[in-house]
Write a protein that holds these residues in place. Sequence first.
Motif, PDB file in Angstrom:
ATOM      1  N   ASN A  29       0.781  -1.136  -0.001  1.00 15.90           N
ATOM      2  CA  ASN A  29       0.089   0.006  -0.179  1.00 15.90           C
ATOM      3  C   ASN A  29       0.901   1.100  -0.044  1.00 15.90           C
ATOM      4  O   ASN A  29       0.418   2.424  -0.270  1.00 15.90           O
ATOM      5  N   TYR A  30       2.082   1.032   0.246  1.00 12.07           N
ATOM      6  CA  TYR A  30       2.897   2.143   0.210  1.00 12.07           C
ATOM      7  C   TYR A  30       3.692   2.314  -1.159  1.00 12.07           C
ATOM      8  O   TYR A  30       4.743   3.159  -1.086  1.00 12.07           O
ATOM      9  N   ASN A  31       3.100   1.343  -1.869  1.00 13.36           N
ATOM     10  CA  ASN A  31       3.990   1.443  -3.335  1.00 13.36           C
ATOM     11  C   ASN A  31       5.421   0.894  -3.340  1.00 13.36           C
ATOM     12  O   ASN A  31       6.210   1.112  -4.150  1.00 13.36           O
ATOM     13  N   MET A  32       5.652   0.348  -2.117  1.00 18.59           N
ATOM     14  CA  MET A  32       7.012  -0.528  -1.999  1.00 18.59           C
ATOM     15  C   MET A  32       6.831  -1.935  -2.857  1.00 18.59           C
ATOM     16  O   MET A  32       5.970  -2.294  -3.354  1.00 18.59           O
ATOM     17  N   GLN A  33       8.238  -2.053  -3.373  1.00 12.09           N
ATOM     18  CA  GLN A  33       8.185  -3.635  -4.295  1.00 12.09           C
ATOM     19  C   GLN A  33       8.419  -4.504  -3.009  1.00 12.09           C
ATOM     20  O   GLN A  33       9.377  -4.554  -2.396  1.00 12.09           O
ATOM     21  N   VAL A  34       7.576  -5.491  -3.107  1.00 15.48           N
ATOM     22  CA  VAL A  34       7.335  -6.395  -2.127  1.00 15.48           C
ATOM     23  C   VAL A  34       7.085  -8.004  -2.707  1.00 15.48           C
ATOM     24  O   VAL A  34       6.189  -8.081  -3.834  1.00 15.48           O
ATOM     25  N   ILE A  35       7.793  -8.802  -2.120  1.00  5.34           N
ATOM     26  CA  ILE A  35       7.338 -10.222  -2.498  1.00  5.34           C
ATOM     27  C   ILE A  35       7.357 -11.100  -1.287  1.00  5.34           C
ATOM     28  O   ILE A  35       8.366 -10.838  -0.256  1.00  5.34           O
ATOM     29  N   ASP A  36       6.608 -12.183  -1.027  1.00  6.02           N
ATOM     30  CA  ASP A  36       6.632 -13.226   0.113  1.00  6.02           C
ATOM     31  C   ASP A  36       7.768 -14.111   0.050  1.00  6.02           C
ATOM     32  O   ASP A  36       8.223 -14.704  -1.241  1.00  6.02           O
ATOM     33  N   SER A  37       8.566 -14.206   1.185  1.00  8.67           N
ATOM     34  CA  SER A  37       9.654 -15.185   1.100  1.00  8.67           C
ATOM     35  C   SER A  37       9.792 -15.882   2.431  1.00  8.67           C
ATOM     36  O   SER A  37       9.216 -15.422   3.410  1.00  8.67           O
ATOM     37  N   GLY A  38      10.378 -17.089   2.453  1.00 14.09           N
ATOM     38  CA  GLY A  38      10.295 -17.954   3.726  1.00 14.09           C
ATOM     39  C   GLY A  38      10.775 -19.017   3.790  1.00 14.09           C
ATOM     40  O   GLY A  38      11.471 -19.733   2.700  1.00 14.09           O
ATOM     41  N   VAL A  39      10.525 -19.963   4.697  1.00 13.91           N
ATOM     42  CA  VAL A  39      10.836 -21.415   4.692  1.00 13.91           C
ATOM     43  C   VAL A  39       9.567 -22.188   4.555  1.00 13.91           C
ATOM     44  O   VAL A  39       8.835 -21.888   5.320  1.00 13.91           O
ATOM     45  N   ALA A  40       9.580 -23.468   3.961  1.00 11.65           N
ATOM     46  CA  ALA A  40       8.565 -24.115   3.935  1.00 11.65           C
ATOM     47  C   ALA A  40       8.205 -25.017   5.158  1.00 11.65           C
ATOM     48  O   ALA A  40       9.462 -25.431   5.631  1.00 11.65           O
ATOM     49  N   VAL A  41       7.107 -25.188   5.647  1.00  9.09           N
ATOM     50  CA  VAL A  41       6.771 -25.591   6.816  1.00  9.09           C
ATOM     51  C   VAL A  41       5.728 -26.991   6.619  1.00  9.09           C
ATOM     52  O   VAL A  41       4.832 -26.604   5.850  1.00  9.09           O
ATOM     53  N   LEU A  42       6.112 -27.863   7.281  1.00  8.31           N
ATOM     54  CA  LEU A  42       5.090 -29.043   7.289  1.00  8.31           C
ATOM     55  C   LEU A  42       4.368 -28.981   8.684  1.00  8.31           C
ATOM     56  O   LEU A  42       4.969 -28.809   9.629  1.00  8.31           O
ATOM     57  N   ASN A  43       3.064 -29.415   8.483  1.00 11.16           N
ATOM     58  CA  ASN A  43       2.331 -29.398   9.628  1.00 11.16           C
ATOM     59  C   ASN A  43       2.014 -27.958  10.271  1.00 11.16           C
ATOM     60  O   ASN A  43       1.797 -27.788  11.567  1.00 11.16           O
ATOM     61  N   MET A  44       1.957 -27.053   9.490  1.00 13.13           N
ATOM     62  CA  MET A  44       1.491 -25.474   9.839  1.00 13.13           C
ATOM     63  C   MET A  44       0.385 -25.382  10.650  1.00 13.13           C
ATOM     64  O   MET A  44      -0.558 -25.992  10.388  1.00 13.13           O
ATOM     65  N   HIS A  45       0.689 -24.770  11.772  1.00 12.35           N
ATOM     66  CA  HIS A  45      -0.249 -24.399  12.855  1.00 12.35           C
ATOM     67  C   HIS A  45      -0.696 -25.565  13.680  1.00 12.35           C
ATOM     68  O   HIS A  45      -1.478 -25.497  14.660  1.00 12.35           O
TER      69      HIS A  45
END
Length: 323
Positions: free
Chosen positions: A282-298
């Motif tokens: 919403n601030y016009n930033m360049q953004v992409i989601d990144s992270g680590v793959a998780v099994l049994n999330m939550h």
Amino acid sequence: MPRCKSSDFRCRLHGWVRVQYTKTRKRNERNENVNTTIDAEIKAKIDAMDTSSLPPVQEPERQYYFLKKAKELVQANVLKILKDAYGVEEEDFLSAEIEIVPAGPARDYGFDRSMIMGYGHDDRVCAYPSFSAIVEMEKPERTSVCLLVDKEEIGSVGATGMESRFFENMTAEVMNACGDYNELKLRRALQNSKVLSSDVSAAFDPNYPGVMEKKNAAYFGRGLVFNKYTGSRGKSGSNDAGAEYVAEIRRIMDDNQVYFQTAELGKVDQGGGGTIAYILGNYNMQVIDSGVAVLNMHAPWEIISKADLYEAKCGYKAFLKDA
């Protein structure tokens, strides 16, 4: 009177009722024996109590008193444990935030110990490499920030969530300390920022393959995960990174020999999820989601790959250096 034949429905019904009555009576007798034993145990524990001040009552009322006192004893013991172990008084429950979580630290998982099993990988497993990467940056060419926010699972609301004005205000304070603040420059600074929204991705689960796209899912051991878009029902409520920015991220990872993969969060209308990336967008930033793959999330115990965690840290360092 002649005996009824076996084909007579009334005779069979009478026999069934008689058998059921016998079974019910025996079950009630067993329950009464159990209740009598429990009552005796409760009375034995309360014998030492002073009941002389009680008015004369019938036995059912006295039994209710015994049960009530037993519950009070349990409550008193729990409060004593909380006070002795943690210094928590009963009144503290009015303001305390108490969580019940699985006991024990994270541990190695798998025959070859290639994975880590622990509580709360989502999202500590992304917060840790993000913080470690910026700590190890000695002299970054550009202003670098590791922003750790709360309440993502309930909409990023509140003073500690990404919907707050904290980051915007902090940036304004830094510019003001440098003697170069005005509202237009603040907006330009935010717009010129590049961001990795660090959050976990869903690892392919072979036990439930039907909810994932096998050719567009994250897998253990394949490195840092990039999600061009998240959301539910396709891209609803998500940030969709621009193609040029995705290409720039690919170049940075390749130049620094960081293993990475791209994925989505499950099939359309079956998977899905959200992050804070759209708020930064919403601030016009360049953004992409990144992270680590998780099994049994939550789940109480979540699982990650050690190799993916290492590549995540390397990827974040590369981003801070070259983006």
